[in-house]
Design an enzyme around this catalytic site. Structure first.
Site, PDB file in Angstrom:
ATOM      1  NE  ARG A 110      -4.838  10.968  16.060  1.00  0.00           N
ATOM      2  CZ  ARG A 110      -5.381  10.074  15.249  1.00  0.00           C
ATOM      3  NH1 ARG A 110      -5.908   8.958  15.743  1.00  0.00           N
ATOM      4  NH2 ARG A 110      -5.446  10.294  13.952  1.00  0.00           N
ATOM      5  CG  HIS A 159      -6.812   2.191  15.867  1.00  0.00           C
ATOM      6  ND1 HIS A 159      -6.282   3.352  16.397  1.00  0.00           N
ATOM      7  CD2 HIS A 159      -7.046   2.460  14.564  1.00  0.00           C
ATOM      8  CE1 HIS A 159      -6.200   4.265  15.458  1.00  0.00           C
ATOM      9  NE2 HIS A 159      -6.665   3.763  14.334  1.00  0.00           N
ATOM     10  CG  ASP A 198      -5.015   4.937  19.033  1.00  0.00           C
ATOM     11  OD1 ASP A 198      -5.691   5.782  18.419  1.00  0.00           O
ATOM     12  OD2 ASP A 198      -5.066   3.707  18.778  1.00  0.00           O
ATOM     13  N   GLY A 228       0.859  -1.187   0.000  1.00  0.00           N
ATOM     14  CA  GLY A 228       0.000   0.000   0.000  1.00  0.00           C
ATOM     15  C   GLY A 228       0.892   1.234   0.000  1.00  0.00           C
ATOM     16  NE  ARG A 260     -12.758   6.910  10.621  1.00  0.00           N
ATOM     17  CZ  ARG A 260     -13.134   7.541  11.723  1.00  0.00           C
ATOM     18  NH1 ARG A 260     -14.438   7.734  11.981  1.00  0.00           N
ATOM     19  NH2 ARG A 260     -12.234   7.999  12.590  1.00  0.00           N
ATOM     20  CG  MET A 272      -1.167   5.916  10.077  1.00  0.00           C
ATOM     21  SD  MET A 272      -1.345   5.250  11.747  1.00  0.00           S
ATOM     22  CE  MET A 272      -0.089   3.988  11.771  1.00  0.00           C
ATOM     23  CG  ASP A 283      -0.386   0.831  -3.856  1.00  0.00           C
ATOM     24  OD1 ASP A 283      -1.466   0.542  -4.440  1.00  0.00           O
ATOM     25  OD2 ASP A 283      -0.348   1.585  -2.877  1.00  0.00           O
ATOM     26  CB  ILE A 286      -0.356   5.688   5.441  1.00  0.00           C
ATOM     27  CG1 ILE A 286      -1.552   6.258   6.193  1.00  0.00           C
ATOM     28  CG2 ILE A 286       0.679   5.131   6.414  1.00  0.00           C
ATOM     29  CD1 ILE A 286      -2.422   5.212   6.868  1.00  0.00           C
TER      30      ILE A 286
HETATM   31  N1  LIG Z   1      -3.959   1.963  12.342  1.00  0.00           N
HETATM   32  C1  LIG Z   1      -4.094   3.277  12.327  1.00  0.00           C
HETATM   33  O1  LIG Z   1      -3.834   3.937  13.328  1.00  0.00           O
HETATM   34  C2  LIG Z   1      -4.525   3.971  11.092  1.00  0.00           C
HETATM   35  C3  LIG Z   1      -5.012   3.275  10.022  1.00  0.00           C
HETATM   36  N2  LIG Z   1      -5.378   3.918   8.864  1.00  0.00           N
HETATM   37  C4  LIG Z   1      -5.863   3.100   7.777  1.00  0.00           C
HETATM   38  O2  LIG Z   1      -4.831   2.893   6.824  1.00  0.00           O
HETATM   39  C5  LIG Z   1      -5.408   2.581   5.539  1.00  0.00           C
HETATM   40  C6  LIG Z   1      -4.759   3.375   4.427  1.00  0.00           C
HETATM   41  O3  LIG Z   1      -4.998   4.742   4.597  1.00  0.00           O
HETATM   42  P1  LIG Z   1      -4.454   5.819   3.510  1.00  0.00           P
HETATM   43  O4  LIG Z   1      -3.031   5.563   3.209  1.00  0.00           O
HETATM   44  O5  LIG Z   1      -4.869   7.140   3.978  1.00  0.00           O
HETATM   45  O6  LIG Z   1      -5.328   5.412   2.233  1.00  0.00           O
HETATM   46  P2  LIG Z   1      -5.013   5.670   0.667  1.00  0.00           P
HETATM   47  O7  LIG Z   1      -6.251   5.404  -0.074  1.00  0.00           O
HETATM   48  O8  LIG Z   1      -4.352   6.981   0.516  1.00  0.00           O
HETATM   49  O9  LIG Z   1      -3.927   4.551   0.334  1.00  0.00           O
HETATM   50  C7  LIG Z   1      -4.214   3.205   0.358  1.00  0.00           C
HETATM   51  C8  LIG Z   1      -3.349   2.525  -0.659  1.00  0.00           C
HETATM   52  O10 LIG Z   1      -3.646   1.127  -0.619  1.00  0.00           O
HETATM   53  C9  LIG Z   1      -3.568   0.669  -1.934  1.00  0.00           C
HETATM   54  N3  LIG Z   1      -4.240  -0.620  -2.099  1.00  0.00           N
HETATM   55  C10 LIG Z   1      -5.551  -0.886  -2.273  1.00  0.00           C
HETATM   56  N4  LIG Z   1      -5.737  -2.203  -2.450  1.00  0.00           N
HETATM   57  C11 LIG Z   1      -4.523  -2.777  -2.381  1.00  0.00           C
HETATM   58  C12 LIG Z   1      -4.059  -4.105  -2.493  1.00  0.00           C
HETATM   59  N5  LIG Z   1      -4.900  -5.118  -2.709  1.00  0.00           N
HETATM   60  N6  LIG Z   1      -2.745  -4.324  -2.381  1.00  0.00           N
HETATM   61  C13 LIG Z   1      -1.881  -3.302  -2.169  1.00  0.00           C
HETATM   62  N7  LIG Z   1      -2.259  -2.035  -2.046  1.00  0.00           N
HETATM   63  C14 LIG Z   1      -3.565  -1.775  -2.165  1.00  0.00           C
HETATM   64  C15 LIG Z   1      -4.201   1.759  -2.780  1.00  0.00           C
HETATM   65  O11 LIG Z   1      -3.845   1.651  -4.139  1.00  0.00           O
HETATM   66  C16 LIG Z   1      -3.623   2.997  -2.109  1.00  0.00           C
HETATM   67  O12 LIG Z   1      -2.420   3.409  -2.725  1.00  0.00           O
HETATM   68  C17 LIG Z   1      -6.910   2.857   5.697  1.00  0.00           C
HETATM   69  O13 LIG Z   1      -7.588   1.648   5.908  1.00  0.00           O
HETATM   70  C18 LIG Z   1      -6.975   3.710   6.942  1.00  0.00           C
HETATM   71  O14 LIG Z   1      -8.207   3.637   7.593  1.00  0.00           O
HETATM   72  C19 LIG Z   1      -5.257   5.279   8.737  1.00  0.00           C
HETATM   73  C20 LIG Z   1      -4.765   6.017   9.776  1.00  0.00           C
HETATM   74  C21 LIG Z   1      -4.421   5.444  11.060  1.00  0.00           C
HETATM   75  O1  LIG Z   2      -9.719   7.663  11.826  1.00  0.00           O
HETATM   76  C1  LIG Z   2      -9.421   6.988  10.827  1.00  0.00           C
HETATM   77  O2  LIG Z   2     -10.229   6.524  10.031  1.00  0.00           O
HETATM   78  C2  LIG Z   2      -7.972   6.688  10.615  1.00  0.00           C
HETATM   79  C3  LIG Z   2      -7.406   6.228  11.887  1.00  0.00           C
HETATM   80  O3  LIG Z   2      -7.503   5.079  12.256  1.00  0.00           O
HETATM   81  C4  LIG Z   2      -6.849   7.237  12.791  1.00  0.00           C
HETATM   82  O4  LIG Z   2      -6.555   8.359  12.380  1.00  0.00           O
HETATM   83  O5  LIG Z   2      -6.700   6.902  13.981  1.00  0.00           O
END
Ligand SMILES: NC(=O)C1=CN([C@@H]2O[C@H](COP(=O)(O)OP(=O)(O)OC[C@H]3O[C@@H](n4cnc5c(N)ncnc54)[C@H](O)[C@@H]3O)[C@@H](O)[C@H]2O)C=CC1
Ligand SMILES: O=C([O-])CC(=O)C(=O)O
Length: 356
Positions: A196, A220, A193, A51, A124, A271, A77, A56
């Site tokens: 923050r 989370h 978390d 990804g 989200r 993140m 990706d 991120i």
């Molecule tokens: N654990 C945590 O604290 C946090 C988790 N997240 C989560 O992280 C995830 C990614 O967030 P962002 O980077 O903002 O999203 P984004 O949409 O900017 O990037 C996601 C990437 O995943 C890729 N992707 C989709 N399907 C795929 C696959 N089968 N194989 C490989 N790559 C694939 C997409 O092409 C894209 O480049 C979301 O689910 C989000 O909710 C976000 C913030 C905090």
């Molecule tokens: O809120 C979200 O969807 C992304 C996330 O997990 C965070 O920022 O903690």
């Protein structure tokens, strides 16, 4: 000298075709060099980001490229990895970067990896819960974990994709099915978390956030994010209003960013910082550094739930020790009960996704 001449010859051959070197066998030459460097000098680990072209993923790729513990960095990706890889690979730091695009290249991306970080999946938009992402992200995480089970079953996995409270259970089930499951090596990333909590608590106390350590336990999402303000270091006391304000702000930190971004996604920069901090801790543990402790959502016997986030000690085998909660006050005990209720459902949903 001869090896160097041969390597230069191969690179010249590739660049003369104007191919991005990381998508052709020139990448192999660079990787061989990195491995030589790793043998002669500081040990280097092989890290994959799945990804890597996302919000991120891009910042995380940059941060892992500057981590001196990383000798080889694989960026995978389903879109845009050639550009991200070419870009990041020009940074004059030690790690050699190689890009992989789409499912047919998943094997190459994963083979030989020590650590796999997964921020793949949709984020989200305002009005959504993390659980609303389950439909799409569950399948993505399943496919990627099937790849890990096949191509790098001994790697440590840092799982970022939401809903983490379910996706960790999905991954565990995939690994169990494949016969490769080692609970110590599967870690849900909850570092944001803690990041923050440290920031917001430091603001209230009027101190530098780097001096503050707030344990955040549970899971989370919303009420499952349980900051233990009674255990803040350095020891601090808070008024009832401060406890209420801090707990709500920490639990809703993700939503605060989602709303501020107004449809353009969720937290990516903070993140990526948090993921890089956690990955660095995992690598220091792998290297054998003593006393590396971070919060993470892991298989656990701390509560009756199969997974729970608490402090864990990271070592050569991953999460080698899962710490107990420590003494909770009344406010935290009530919070814990609420957290467990929601967590139980989210975990079960993840398990059912694979078993049913
Ligand atoms: N654990 C945590 O604290 C946090 C988790 N997240 C989560 O992280 C995830 C990614 O967030 P962002 O980077 O903002 O999203 P984004 O949409 O900017 O990037 C996601 C990437 O995943 C890729 N992707 C989709 N399907 C795929 C696959 N089968 N194989 C490989 N790559 C694939 C997409 O092409 C894209 O480049 C979301 O689910 C989000 O909710 C976000 C913030 C905090
Ligand atoms: O809120 C979200 O969807 C992304 C996330 O997990 C965070 O920022 O903690």
């Amino acid at each position: 000298m001869e090896a160097r001449a041969a390597a230069n010859h191969r690179i010249a051959r590739i660049t003369s075709h104007l191919q991005p070197p990381n998508f052709k066998d020139g990448g192999d030459v660079l990787v061989e060099r990195a491995e030589c460097r790793a043998k002669g000098g500081a040990p280097g680990f092989k890290v994959a980001i799945l990804g890597a072209a996302g919000g991120i993923g891009q910042s995380l790729s940059l941060l892992m490229k500057i981590n001196p513990l990383v000798s080889v960095l694989h960026l995978y990706d389903v879109v845009n990895t050639p550009g991200v890889t070419a870009d990041v690979s020009h940074m004059d730091t030690g790690a050699v970067v190689r890009g992989f695009l789409g499912q047919p290249q998943l094997e190459g991306a994963l083979t030989g990896m020590d650590l796999v970080i997964i921020p793949a999946g949709v984020p989200r938009k305002p009005g959504m819960t993390r659980d609303d992402l389950f439909k799409i992200n569950a399948g993505i995480v399943k496919t990627l974990c099937e790849g890990i089970a096949k191509f790098c079953p001994n790697a440590i996995v840092n799982l970022i994709s939401n809903p983490v409270n379910s996706t960790v259970a999905i991954s565990a089930e995939v690994f169990k099915k494949a016969g490769t499951y080692d609970p110590k090596r599967l870690l849900g990333v909850t570092t944001l978390d803690v990041v923050r909590a440290n920031t917001f608590v430091a603001e209230v106390l009027g101190v530098d956030p780097r001096e503050v350590d707030v344990p955040v336990v549970g899971g989370h999402a919303g009420v499952t994010i349980l900051p233990l303000l009674s255990q803040v270091k350095p020891p601090s006391s808070f008024t009832a209003e401060e406890v209420e304000y801090l707990t709500n702000r920490i639990q809703n930190g993700g939503t605060e960013v989602v709303e501020a971004k107004a449809g353009a996604g969720s937290a990516t920069l903070s993140m990526a910082y948090a993921a890089a901090k956690f990955a660095d801790a995992c690598l220091r543990g792998l290297k054998g550094e003593a006393g590396v402790v971070e919060c993470s959502f892991v298989q656990s016997q701390v509560t009756e739930l199969p997974f729970f986030a608490t402090k864990v000690r990271l070592g050569r085998g991953g999460a080698e020790e899962v710490f107990q909660l420590g003494p909770l006050n009344e406010y935290e005990r009530i919070g814990l009960e609420k957290a467990k209720q929601e967590l139980a459902e989210s975990i079960q949903k993840g398990i059912d996704f694979i078993r049913k």
